[in-house]
Motif scaffolding. Structure first.
Motif, mmCIF file in Angstrom:
data_model
loop_
_atom_site.group_PDB
_atom_site.id
_atom_site.type_symbol
_atom_site.label_atom_id
_atom_site.label_comp_id
_atom_site.label_asym_id
_atom_site.label_seq_id
_atom_site.Cartn_x
_atom_site.Cartn_y
_atom_site.Cartn_z
ATOM 1 N N TRP A 181 0.823 -1.197 0.000
ATOM 2 C CA TRP A 181 0.000 0.000 0.000
ATOM 3 C C TRP A 181 0.863 1.256 0.000
ATOM 4 C CZ3 TRP A 181 -4.528 -1.395 -1.402
ATOM 5 C CH2 TRP A 181 -5.121 -2.551 -0.911
ATOM 6 N N ILE A 182 0.324 2.319 -0.499
ATOM 7 C CA ILE A 182 0.989 3.614 -0.439
ATOM 8 C C ILE A 182 0.792 4.191 0.965
ATOM 9 C CG2 ILE A 182 -1.083 4.671 -1.451
ATOM 10 C CD1 ILE A 182 0.685 6.850 -2.580
ATOM 11 N N LYS A 183 1.862 4.775 1.525
ATOM 12 C CA LYS A 183 1.799 5.257 2.905
ATOM 13 C C LYS A 183 2.731 6.444 3.088
ATOM 14 C CE LYS A 183 2.096 3.517 7.669
ATOM 15 N NZ LYS A 183 2.524 2.394 8.534
ATOM 16 N N LEU A 221 -5.107 4.654 4.917
ATOM 17 C CA LEU A 221 -3.896 3.844 4.757
ATOM 18 C C LEU A 221 -2.665 4.509 5.361
ATOM 19 C CD1 LEU A 221 -4.446 2.553 1.108
ATOM 20 C CD2 LEU A 221 -4.555 1.204 3.212
ATOM 21 N N GLY A 222 -2.828 5.711 5.920
ATOM 22 C CA GLY A 222 -1.708 6.360 6.594
ATOM 23 C C GLY A 222 -1.059 7.482 5.821
ATOM 24 N N ASN A 223 -1.815 8.142 4.949
ATOM 25 C CA ASN A 223 -1.303 9.283 4.185
ATOM 26 C C ASN A 223 -1.947 10.581 4.668
ATOM 27 O OD1 ASN A 223 0.223 7.793 1.890
ATOM 28 N ND2 ASN A 223 -1.776 6.783 1.935
ATOM 29 N N ASP A 224 -1.297 11.694 4.374
ATOM 30 C CA ASP A 224 -1.862 13.016 4.649
ATOM 31 C C ASP A 224 -2.545 13.495 3.374
ATOM 32 O OD1 ASP A 224 -0.872 13.272 7.324
ATOM 33 O OD2 ASP A 224 1.115 13.653 6.479
ATOM 34 N N LEU A 231 -13.595 7.048 11.384
ATOM 35 C CA LEU A 231 -12.793 5.856 11.071
ATOM 36 C C LEU A 231 -11.665 5.634 12.070
ATOM 37 C CD1 LEU A 231 -12.421 6.224 7.181
ATOM 38 C CD2 LEU A 231 -13.994 4.734 8.436
ATOM 39 N N ASN A 232 -11.248 6.723 12.752
ATOM 40 C CA ASN A 232 -10.138 6.635 13.708
ATOM 41 C C ASN A 232 -8.924 5.985 13.059
ATOM 42 O OD1 ASN A 232 -8.879 7.020 16.194
ATOM 43 N ND2 ASN A 232 -9.534 5.025 16.984
ATOM 44 N N ALA A 233 -8.571 6.481 11.861
ATOM 45 C CA ALA A 233 -7.522 5.866 11.048
ATOM 46 C C ALA A 233 -6.168 6.520 11.283
ATOM 47 C CB ALA A 233 -7.907 5.944 9.574
ATOM 48 N N LEU A 234 -5.146 5.990 10.602
ATOM 49 C CA LEU A 234 -3.768 6.409 10.825
ATOM 50 C C LEU A 234 -3.435 7.771 10.226
ATOM 51 C CD1 LEU A 234 -1.944 3.035 10.034
ATOM 52 C CD2 LEU A 234 -2.331 4.044 12.291
ATOM 53 N N GLY A 235 -3.925 8.058 9.043
ATOM 54 C CA GLY A 235 -3.516 9.263 8.336
ATOM 55 C C GLY A 235 -4.293 10.492 8.743
ATOM 56 N N SER A 236 -4.289 11.487 7.855
ATOM 57 C CA SER A 236 -5.026 12.711 8.126
ATOM 58 C C SER A 236 -5.788 13.128 6.879
ATOM 59 C CB SER A 236 -4.077 13.837 8.558
ATOM 60 O OG SER A 236 -3.242 14.240 7.471
ATOM 61 N N LEU A 237 -6.893 13.832 7.090
ATOM 62 C CA LEU A 237 -7.703 14.341 5.990
ATOM 63 C C LEU A 237 -8.156 15.751 6.334
ATOM 64 C CD1 LEU A 237 -9.054 13.662 3.250
ATOM 65 C CD2 LEU A 237 -11.067 12.946 4.541
ATOM 66 N N THR A 238 -7.850 16.665 5.449
ATOM 67 C CA THR A 238 -8.294 18.043 5.612
ATOM 68 C C THR A 238 -8.633 18.592 4.241
ATOM 69 O OG1 THR A 238 -7.726 20.194 6.578
ATOM 70 C CG2 THR A 238 -5.974 19.040 5.398
ATOM 71 N N ASP A 285 5.467 20.646 3.088
ATOM 72 C CA ASP A 285 6.643 21.182 2.397
ATOM 73 C C ASP A 285 6.859 20.577 1.021
ATOM 74 O OD1 ASP A 285 7.476 18.655 3.044
ATOM 75 O OD2 ASP A 285 9.234 19.278 4.195
ATOM 76 N N HIS A 286 6.020 19.602 0.639
ATOM 77 C CA HIS A 286 6.112 19.028 -0.700
ATOM 78 C C HIS A 286 4.805 18.327 -1.032
ATOM 79 C CE1 HIS A 286 7.054 15.457 1.730
ATOM 80 N NE2 HIS A 286 6.658 14.747 0.683
ATOM 81 N N ILE A 287 4.637 17.956 -2.293
ATOM 82 C CA ILE A 287 3.486 17.173 -2.731
ATOM 83 C C ILE A 287 3.995 15.915 -3.430
ATOM 84 C CG2 ILE A 287 3.307 18.572 -4.856
ATOM 85 C CD1 ILE A 287 0.277 17.947 -4.855
ATOM 86 N N ASP A 288 3.502 14.773 -2.979
ATOM 87 C CA ASP A 288 3.877 13.502 -3.588
ATOM 88 C C ASP A 288 2.924 13.095 -4.706
ATOM 89 O OD1 ASP A 288 6.161 12.575 -1.882
ATOM 90 O OD2 ASP A 288 4.636 12.729 -0.311
ATOM 91 N N VAL A 289 1.634 13.352 -4.492
ATOM 92 C CA VAL A 289 0.613 12.864 -5.419
ATOM 93 C C VAL A 289 -0.450 13.930 -5.649
ATOM 94 C CG1 VAL A 289 -1.223 11.146 -5.778
ATOM 95 C CG2 VAL A 289 0.929 10.454 -4.682
#
Length: 245
Positions: free
Chosen positions: A4-6, A30-33, A54-61, A85-89
């Motif tokens: 998975w992507i993380k 899955l643990g991404n911001d 969901l009480n999941a690992l990542g963040s959503l805003t 400080d950067h964008i991956d996707v």
């Protein structure tokens, strides 16, 4: 390779409804911001609230803006830059349904073109400026099988999705030598707010395998993003089993 992507910084346009919403919730869980935008504040609040449950690992805003304007796109990236400080996707997904060229005014059709094509170009441009110095990143453009099927009574929408298909193919040849992945996913019929069917009618079509859940496309996008750097998923078409196109 982890399956998975993380731990990535991800922007999804049109992330408050349909495919964008399902993709945002999955990637964040899955643990991404994940940073999303949508046109309506209420839909944004509902999506963020559902993720909190969901009480999941990542963040959503996210942010409620109009991607059909230069100011909206500038505000989107200004806010994203203030947080990361950067964008991956970048997942370019925001789009509006429209039917025949005989419908609507010049301004109506211009608004569709600004949202469905120009916003993709502008967001990709802004993402590339941020990805190129690092020599890595991934842009996924969400198109539609309408680009190839070219069904009647959908000429304006078909025009925009055909444009996204061509844009993605050309952009890939520019970006791949700089280490940046470019992918196109083209769904068939998916149960979303864009469909001219009621929720009950959509459920019947899904049960009949004539329509997909938005989550089906979200999983396909995660598959694209989860590949090793050497592997480029160029394009993917995903349709319901019994949608005969």
């Amino acid at each position: 390779m982890h399956p998975w992507i993380k731990d990535k910084k991800i922007m999804i346009t049109g992330g408050t409804t349909g495919i964008g919403r399902a993709t945002a919730l999955l990637l964040a869980s899955l643990g991404n911001d994940v940073f999303i935008c949508g046109h309506h504040e209420r839909q944004l609040e509902d999506t963020l609230s559902d993720f909190e449950k969901l009480n999941a690992l990542g963040s959503l805003t996210g942010l409620a803006i109009d991607l059909a304007t230069e100011e909206g796109i500038a505000e989107l990236f200004k806010k994203f830059d203030s947080m990361y400080d950067h964008i991956d996707v970048l997942v370019n997904n925001a789009a509006i349904a429209f039917q025949s060229v005989k419908e609507g005014s010049y301004d109506d059709q211009a608004y569709i073109l600004r949202t469905n094509i120009l916003a993709y170009l502008s967001c990709a441009q802004a993402a590339l400026y941020r990805m190129e110095p690092r020599g890595e990143g991934h842009i996924v453009n969400v198109g539609s099988m309408s680009a190839d099927v070219r069904e009647a009574q959908s000429s304006v929408y078909v025009c925009t999705k055909g444009g996204i298909q061509a844009f993605t193919e050309s952009l890939r040849k520019e970006a791949n030598p700089k280490g940046i992945q470019i992918s196109l996913i083209e769904p068939g019929s998916v149960g979303t707010d864009m469909q001219p069917y009621s929720p009950a009618e959509q459920r019947k079509k899904i049960e009949a395998m004539e329509m997909l859940y938005a989550e089906d496309i979200a999983r396909s996008i995660v598959f694209m993003l989860s590949q090793p750097t050497r592997t480029s998923v160029v394009s993917m078409q995903v349709k319901p089993l019994r949608q005969i196109i």
